[in-house]
Scaffold this active site. Structure first.
Site, PDB file in Angstrom:
ATOM      1  N   ASP A   1       0.857  -1.193   0.000  1.00  0.00           N
ATOM      2  CA  ASP A   1       0.000   0.000   0.000  1.00  0.00           C
ATOM      3  C   ASP A   1       0.890   1.238   0.000  1.00  0.00           C
ATOM      4  OD1 ASP A   1      -1.725  -2.122   0.489  1.00  0.00           O
ATOM      5  OD2 ASP A   1      -3.006  -0.980   1.863  1.00  0.00           O
TER       6      ASP A   1
ATOM      7  N   LYS B   1      -6.880   3.334  -3.343  1.00  0.00           N
ATOM      8  CA  LYS B   1      -7.284   3.299  -1.940  1.00  0.00           C
ATOM      9  C   LYS B   1      -7.505   4.724  -1.464  1.00  0.00           C
ATOM     10  CE  LYS B   1      -5.248   1.922   2.529  1.00  0.00           C
ATOM     11  NZ  LYS B   1      -4.117   1.236   3.178  1.00  0.00           N
TER      12      LYS B   1
ATOM     13  N   LYS C   1     -10.285   0.359  -2.435  1.00  0.00           N
ATOM     14  CA  LYS C   1     -10.213   0.079  -0.997  1.00  0.00           C
ATOM     15  C   LYS C   1     -10.446   1.357  -0.199  1.00  0.00           C
ATOM     16  CE  LYS C   1      -6.957  -1.380   2.648  1.00  0.00           C
ATOM     17  NZ  LYS C   1      -5.605  -1.913   2.937  1.00  0.00           N
TER      18      LYS C   1
END
Lengths: 325, 479
Positions: free
Chosen positions: A162, A225, A261
């Protein structure tokens, strides 16, 4: 449902219209600013409207199980230890010991230096190990350090990375810089999945969220995300709407499936179900799968477990009946 | 929409909440009485089952009601200080809120609209109209119609079936605030919420005769409009009936406001916020199954983006859920009557015949009841009937334009002129378009938003007069 890997070494060539978009800084700017704007009132109204869907009975049970299987169970504290990570891994493997049929979560998410114990604890379970990287959460460091951060996580066995985009460069309008950095990190990920954190709370406008989403997709992010969870506001429904629309449009343009996400601030089953309804109706039913949608969360899992018990047992049980890890 | 693993289980609102009674009666002079007309049966359009038997008014009942309204006007209501009237109107507003769930379920049963709309839009907006006008009751001196503007007397009001309680609120709230008394005829197919409102009038201790509700068909409406002792007529409904009313009223001292049909242009420019424009298009035509006089039934899209808009629109429309109006997840409910369904079908057939491209949502449709799948016609030309006539159903006609000037020309090329929508991120173009469009309401980057403070009404065959806001008070004042 299994988490399938779609990460590849060589990204498939983009359709011509999009290949042109990333030719140089000028084309990229033109492309991103040529995307349709997002009307704030309209998108918030739509998000609120979809939030009134009433999910009951079988639909609710399905939604709770699906949400559990989409959780990236996260701990990102300065005080994290090997012990804490092992506890989290145990919870990921067996979320509710009294109901062993409870689905497992999708992944455990930790800092790079704690990837090793997580990998060890989750060996052979199929549960992913995600690591935040690239000078998380601010992203304020040199390219070398960010890449070293990624390498460290991947070498330790992280299956997912991430990263955070350089919001400073984005807000300065240096889109090319942001684009190249994502590409470089994608290359450093090797087989690991790349989730691109936009930190939407710092981007300030929905137009920027849309541009950053497309930038992340163009540069090869497997997921986009919302947030690090360290900046307020973190994930919101309308922001997630814009991002879901982006992956829907990306699929319509390229035929490729990319994930979304939301992370930070999603604490209740009720909220999680609102997100699933949005996934269902904005992106499409195809995205109702952990390979294309995740929740970045810590306390959400226990609320999902409590609600799951309520559905199965017909009565509420207290917070002492689920484990605190 | 492809097959989905996420099937929403039915989440129906209980029909018991509607407190449905087997029989309803007219409300005259503060009491429920047996009407002398032929009783009618009101049905649930989603199931075709009979909901209740409604006793209707006869011609003599109309006369009795008008006399009662006249008495109330002369003895109590017309003389009452505004601050006193306000108390009653506030009370009505609060009662609508208190019995909101009951009214919402009853409205959905009788009309066929989705519960989420009656619950989140119709009933709250109806209450808001009473609250807003209660505020005006003691401030009429400052409304810009001179010091101490006087009421007109008895108002005869005839309302349609598409928003039964909301249209009642639009009519009764300003009439009462300005000191008039009312005889109102609800639509033949949707009388129930109006008769529950009559109960609220009793609950609020409204003096007898101030509000009278007469269920019945068009002949009773005609009798009310033609009654010599009515000072003001307010009608919402079809242009055809509006013209008849205008002929009847011509040459008499009666004041008249008409809110009639429409064929609103919803104009989408190439720099529009497309996803929200698609939302607005959907809301503009599928809200209340398209039974909306100001529905955005003519979509004008800039030619350069028409394919993209159609693709997004079809995907979005295919996610609409059609079915039981009492299910909280239903987006599009039932067509109000078989008659209306036939009319929609006939116009849709004409679209096929005249060569427009029909696309119908693949959503499942209930087997019983009056339902029509959301339909989008593309490649529609100005000369086709579906581009000119009001369909009053979930059917959208998509046309294209090349330049802003052409958009204005095409948008204004209609005998109607009730509303219009503009979608563009360019503020100066919004202002320019709004000035050019001949429509009573122009929405920018949104559609079908209502507020009691915003006047609503039409141009040309969409009628005249305004309802709502300061402007709307004029229709009920002797100015």
């Amino acid at each position: 449902m299994t988490v399938t890997s779609t990460a590849t070494d060589t990204p498939s060539p983009l359709p011509e219209r999009l290949a042109d978009a990333t030719r140089d800084e000028t084309s990229l700017r033109r492309f991103l600013h040529g995307l349709p704007g997002v009307d704030q009132v309209g998108v918030e109204q739509r998000a609120a409207g979809l939030g009134t869907r009433s999910i009951k009975k079988a639909a609710k049970r399905w939604a709770i199980d699906t949400a559990i299987s989409m959780v990236d169970l996260t701990t990102l504290e300065g005080a994290d230890t090997h012990g804490k990570v092992r506890a989290l891994a145990a919870k990921a493997k067996l979320p509710d010991p009294e109901h062993p049929d409870t689905p497992r979560v999708a992944a455990v998410c930790v800092y790079p230096d704690l990837v090793a114990p997580a990998v060890e604890a989750l060996q052979g379970t199929g549960i992913g190990v995600a690591s935040v990287a690239t000078a998380f959460p601010s992203g304020r460091s040199s390219r070398e350090i960010k890449l070293a951060d990624v390498k460290m996580a991947v070498d330790a066995g992280a299956t997912e990375v991430d990263m955070v985009i350089d919001r400073g460069a984005f807000l300065e309008g240096r889109y090319g810089h942001v684009f190249e950095e994502i590409q470089a990190i994608k290359a450093a990920c090797g087989q690991a999945h790349l989730k691109v954190i936009l930190e939407t709370g710092e981007l300030a406008t929905y137009d920027n969220v849309r541009r950053a989403s497309w930038l992340g997709l163009l540069a090869g992010g497997d997921f986009i995300k919302t947030s690090t969870g360290k900046v307020s506001p973190a994930a919101t429904l309308p922001v997630t709407h814009v991002m879901l629309q982006a992956v829907h449009d990306w699929h319509a343009t390229t035929g490729e499936l990319r994930g979304v996400k939301p992370a930070g601030g999603i604490r209740t089953t009720k909220d999680a179900i609102k997100y699933l309804v949005a996934v269902h109706e904005v992106a499409g039913p195809q995205w109702l799968d952990p390979s294309l949608f995740r929740f970045g969360a810590s306390s959400l899992l226990n609320d999902l477990l409590l609600q799951r018990r309520t559905q199965l047992d017909g009565h509420y049980s207290g917070p002492d009946y689920v484990t605190v890890d | 929409m492809p097959d989905s693993p996420f099937e929403y289980a039915p989440a129906p609102e209980s029909r018991d909440i509607a407190n449905l009674k087997p029989a309803y009666r007219p409300f005259i002079d503060g009491a429920f009485v047996d009407g002398k007309g032929e009783p009618l049966k009101t049905i649930n359009p989603a199931t075709e089952e009979v909901l209740a038997e409604v006793s209707t008014a006869s011609k003599s009942d109309v006369d009795t009601a008008v006399k009662a309204a006249r008495r109330a006007y002369e003895k109590t209501w017309g003389r009452m200080p505004g601050a006193e009237r306000a108390k009653y109107i506030f009370r009505l507003a609060r009662l609508i809120q208190e019995r909101g769930r009951e009214l919402a379920v009853l409205e959905s049963l009788d009309n066929g609209k989705p519960i989420k709309e009656s619950r989140d839009s119709d009933i709250p907006t109806a209450a808001a109209h009473f609250f807003y006008h209660a505020g005006w009751a003691d401030k009429l001196d400052y409304a810009g119609y001179g010091p101490d503007p006087r009421p007109l007397g008895v108002a005869g009001q005839v309302i349609p079936w598409n928003f039964p309680l909301l249209m009642l609120a639009w009519k009764i709230a300003p009439a009462l605030a300005t000191g008039n008394t009312v005889v109102l005829k609800p639509a033949e197919t949707t009388p129930l919420t109006a008769l529950v409102f009559a109960e609220l009038c009793q609950q609020a201790d409204l003096p007898p005769g101030v509000v009278n509700i007469l269920p019945g068909a068009g002949d009773i409406g005609a009798e009310l409009v033609g009654h010599p002792d009515v000072n003001k007529i307010a009608f919402t409904g079809s242009t055809e009936v509006g013209k008849l009313i205008q002929r009847t009223v011509a040459g008499t001292p009666k004041k008249l406001t008409l809110e009639l049909g429409g064929k609103a242009a919803n104009v989408v420019f190439d720099d529009a916020p497309l996803d929200q424009a698609v939302e607005g298009i959907v809301n503009g035509i599928f809200f209340n199954q398209g039974h909306v006089c100001c529905a955005g039934s003519r979509l004008l899209v800039q030619e350069s983006i028409v394919d993209e808009v159609l693709e997004k629109l079809r995907y979005r429309v295919s996610t609409l859920r059609i079915g039981d109006p009492l299910d909280k997840n239903t987006d599009v409910g039932a067509i109000n009557s078989r008659e209306q369904l036939t009319k929609i079908q006939e116009l849709v057939d004409s679209g096929d015949t005249e060569g427009a491209q029909r696309w119908t949502s693949p959503c499942p449709i209930p087997e019983r009841g009056f339902f029509f799948a959301p339909t989008v016609f593309s490649d529609v030309q100005q000369s086709m009937r579906i581009a000119r006539e009001e369909i009053f159903g979930p059917v959208l006609s998509v046309l294209t334009f090349r330049t802003p000037e052409e958009a204005v020309t095409k948008a204004n090329n209609t005998p109607y002129g009730l509303s219009a929508g503009i979608w563009t991120e360019k503020g100066s173009r919004i202002l320019w378009m709004a000035n050019q469009l001949r429509a009573g309401v122009v929405w920018a980057n949104t559609f079908n938003r209502f507020d009691p403070a915003a006047p609503f009404g039409g141009y040309q065959e969409s009628g005249f007069g305004r309802e709502g806001g300061r402007t709307g008070l004029e229709a009920y004042l002797d100015v």
